[in-house]
Scaffold this motif. Structure first.
Motif, mmCIF file in Angstrom:
data_model
loop_
_atom_site.group_PDB
_atom_site.id
_atom_site.type_symbol
_atom_site.label_atom_id
_atom_site.label_comp_id
_atom_site.label_asym_id
_atom_site.label_seq_id
_atom_site.Cartn_x
_atom_site.Cartn_y
_atom_site.Cartn_z
ATOM 1 N N TYR A 132 0.849 -1.194 0.000
ATOM 2 C CA TYR A 132 0.000 0.000 0.000
ATOM 3 C C TYR A 132 0.887 1.247 0.000
ATOM 4 N N ASP A 133 0.369 2.343 -0.567
ATOM 5 C CA ASP A 133 1.112 3.597 -0.533
ATOM 6 C C ASP A 133 0.554 4.566 0.506
ATOM 7 N N GLN A 134 -0.653 4.276 1.018
ATOM 8 C CA GLN A 134 -1.227 5.032 2.128
ATOM 9 C C GLN A 134 -1.987 4.066 3.031
ATOM 10 N N VAL A 135 -2.010 4.373 4.314
ATOM 11 C CA VAL A 135 -2.811 3.587 5.234
ATOM 12 C C VAL A 135 -3.281 4.526 6.345
ATOM 13 N N SER A 136 -4.505 4.331 6.806
ATOM 14 C CA SER A 136 -5.063 5.220 7.832
ATOM 15 C C SER A 136 -6.003 4.430 8.724
ATOM 16 N N ILE A 137 -6.250 4.969 9.930
ATOM 17 C CA ILE A 137 -7.240 4.377 10.824
ATOM 18 C C ILE A 137 -8.332 5.404 11.095
ATOM 19 N N SER A 138 -9.522 4.914 11.383
ATOM 20 C CA SER A 138 -10.643 5.776 11.747
ATOM 21 C C SER A 138 -11.553 4.982 12.673
ATOM 22 N N SER A 139 -12.584 5.640 13.179
ATOM 23 C CA SER A 139 -13.499 4.965 14.095
ATOM 24 C C SER A 139 -14.501 4.119 13.321
ATOM 25 N N TYR A 140 -15.012 3.099 13.991
ATOM 26 C CA TYR A 140 -16.014 2.229 13.402
ATOM 27 C C TYR A 140 -17.276 2.277 14.244
ATOM 28 N N GLY A 141 -18.407 2.521 13.605
ATOM 29 C CA GLY A 141 -19.684 2.535 14.300
ATOM 30 C C GLY A 141 -20.036 3.923 14.791
ATOM 31 N N GLU A 142 -21.341 4.145 14.996
ATOM 32 C CA GLU A 142 -21.828 5.458 15.407
ATOM 33 C C GLU A 142 -21.349 5.856 16.789
ATOM 34 N N GLU A 143 -20.964 4.880 17.619
ATOM 35 C CA GLU A 143 -20.482 5.185 18.965
ATOM 36 C C GLU A 143 -19.018 4.788 19.134
ATOM 37 N N CYS A 144 -18.294 4.706 18.006
ATOM 38 C CA CYS A 144 -16.864 4.390 18.020
ATOM 39 C C CYS A 144 -16.585 3.115 18.814
ATOM 40 N N CYS A 200 -7.916 1.561 6.549
ATOM 41 C CA CYS A 200 -8.029 1.677 5.099
ATOM 42 C C CYS A 200 -6.649 1.715 4.472
ATOM 43 N N ALA A 201 -6.420 0.877 3.468
ATOM 44 C CA ALA A 201 -5.140 0.819 2.766
ATOM 45 C C ALA A 201 -5.356 1.173 1.297
ATOM 46 N N HIS A 202 -4.526 2.071 0.794
ATOM 47 C CA HIS A 202 -4.671 2.586 -0.569
ATOM 48 C C HIS A 202 -3.647 1.927 -1.492
ATOM 49 N N TYR A 203 -4.118 1.540 -2.679
ATOM 50 C CA TYR A 203 -3.257 0.877 -3.651
ATOM 51 C C TYR A 203 -3.397 1.539 -5.020
ATOM 52 N N LEU A 204 -2.277 1.607 -5.740
ATOM 53 C CA LEU A 204 -2.284 2.040 -7.136
ATOM 54 C C LEU A 204 -1.884 0.853 -7.989
ATOM 55 N N GLY A 205 -2.778 0.454 -8.925
ATOM 56 C CA GLY A 205 -2.508 -0.696 -9.781
ATOM 57 C C GLY A 205 -2.838 -0.406 -11.228
ATOM 58 N N ILE A 206 -2.707 -1.433 -12.036
ATOM 59 C CA ILE A 206 -2.946 -1.250 -13.475
ATOM 60 C C ILE A 206 -4.421 -0.964 -13.759
ATOM 61 N N ASN A 207 -5.277 -1.347 -12.831
ATOM 62 C CA ASN A 207 -6.710 -1.093 -13.010
ATOM 63 C C ASN A 207 -7.189 0.162 -12.281
ATOM 64 N N GLY A 208 -6.232 0.994 -11.866
ATOM 65 C CA GLY A 208 -6.604 2.216 -11.171
ATOM 66 C C GLY A 208 -6.327 2.117 -9.682
ATOM 67 N N GLU A 209 -6.910 3.030 -8.920
ATOM 68 C CA GLU A 209 -6.664 3.073 -7.485
ATOM 69 C C GLU A 209 -7.830 2.489 -6.694
#
Length: 371
Positions: A259-271, A277-286
């Motif tokens: 991955y070229d980016q990775v991030s964390i965030s809260s899950y659910g309405e009450e965290c 989330c991991a971001h990838y760039l490939g031959i079929n796009g991002e």
């Protein structure tokens, strides 16, 4: 003949009164306090405070707070949203004039929002605690003196349910060898003081700039570098605000590592837990692979929820609403709610600078009511 006594709530036993009041939304308690001369001592009573903070809050108390900056770089906006529809219910104004030029959101828990008054070029500044429900702020004293030399600070904030206590944790990285040496300080609101944790240091490195964090069940979570440089693998470094110690959680075992980016965030309405989330760039796009930690703290509970492949989606996801809906920002700064099952975008009619968006859960409370 004596006059008959009026039947009011105040004729009931105190514990019953407290139970009734604890079931009211915070907004109603604030209104009740302003119109009834007998309510301030009741709401300020230690027994009611304990009951109030131990409760999960009513449905009307739960919100999503979205922060972003206007596209003209002039305004910082705080938008309170419904956790069900993400539609705006109120725009907030911080009752504090910045000394350094820029207020960053550190986090939110049990009705308090922790802000950091700083600027674009520094990681140093002043900690501010703010309760929007009652429009009260607390400026936290700086624990350092002018002779202290640091590369940068990283902050976290949360509430300890066992002791009903708000805490701020600060990791101060040394100026000369910041990738290795650091010190840890903890601020307690109830004691109104900082304590340096002697012999303790953060096990991994958090970058200079602004390291976002997510608080879950009294643990502040950051995405850290294992070896102290940009090419190193990542881990989740967590600080237990109750026991005041660090824990480390690995990323999902099956995550594709390139991955070229990775991030964390809260899950659910009450965290309730973490999403990653991991971001990838490939031959079929991002693409973005979205993971959820099903049982907070258990690495084996990571599961891949879905994949987002949107050509205009460049900013890491802000918040996962549930297993198939995620709050995202497009490259033009439009805020959207993406439904992975329907593969549809809902325009939330909000636009700002893409990289400035932040979304956190906010539960209204009476914190700071008594100073």
């Amino acid at each position: 003949m004596s006059k008959p006594q009026k039947n009011t709530i105040f004729n009931l036993p105190q514990d019953i009164i407290f139970d009734i009041l604890s079931r009211l939304p915070t907004k109603s308690l604030v209104h009740f306090r302003s119109v009834c001369t007998s309510s301030p001592p009741l709401i300020s009573h230690p027994s009611f405070t304990t009951l109030h903070f131990s409760a999960t809050g009513t449905a009307d108390d739960h919100h999503i707070l979205i922060y972003y900056e206007s596209t003209d770089y002039i305004n910082q906006l705080y938008s309170l949203r419904s956790p069900l529809t993400f539609q705006e219910t109120l725009k907030l104004q911080v009752p504090y004039k910045t000394l350094h030029g820029y207020l960053r959101i550190v986090g939110s828990d049990k009705g308090l929002i922790c802000l950091f008054d700083t600027n674009y070029y520094s990681s140093l500044g002043t900690v501010i605690l703010w309760n929007p429900s009652i429009q009260k702020i607390k400026v936290v004293d700086d624990p350092h003196n002018v002779h202290d030399k640091f590369s940068h600070f990283v902050l976290g904030f949360g509430f300890v349910l066992r002791s009903l206590e708000f805490k701020v944790v600060e990791i101060a990285y040394d100026l000369d060898n910041f990738k290795v040496n650091n010190s840890v300080l903890v601020y307690s609101l109830s004691r109104n003081s900082w304590e340096k944790k002697e012999g303790m240091s953060a096990p991994y490195y958090l970058t200079k700039g602004w390291s976002s964090n997510v608080v879950v069940n009294g643990f502040v979570n950051w995405l850290a570098f294992k070896e102290g440089d940009w090419g190193a693998s990542r881990v989740i470094m967590a600080f237990d605000l109750d026991d005041e110690r660090f824990e480390v959680f690995d990323l999902p075992k099956d995550i594709v590592p390139n991955y070229d980016q990775v991030s964390i965030s809260s899950y659910g309405e009450e965290c309730l837990s973490l999403s990653l989330c991991a971001h990838y760039l490939g031959i079929n796009g991002e693409t973005w692979d979205v993971w959820v930690m099903g049982d907070y703290g258990l690495v084996d509970s990571w599961k891949k929820a879905f994949v987002v492949s949107q050509p205009m989606y460049l900013v890491p996801p802000l918040l996962m609403k549930n297993d198939h809906e995620v709050l995202i920002v497009l490259h033009d700064g439009k805020l959207m709610l993406f439904d992975a099952i329907k593969n549809e975008m809902q325009d939330l009619e909000t636009q700002g600078l893409p990289s400035t968006f932040r979304a956190i859960t906010y539960t209204a409370s009476l914190a700071l009511l008594n100073g």
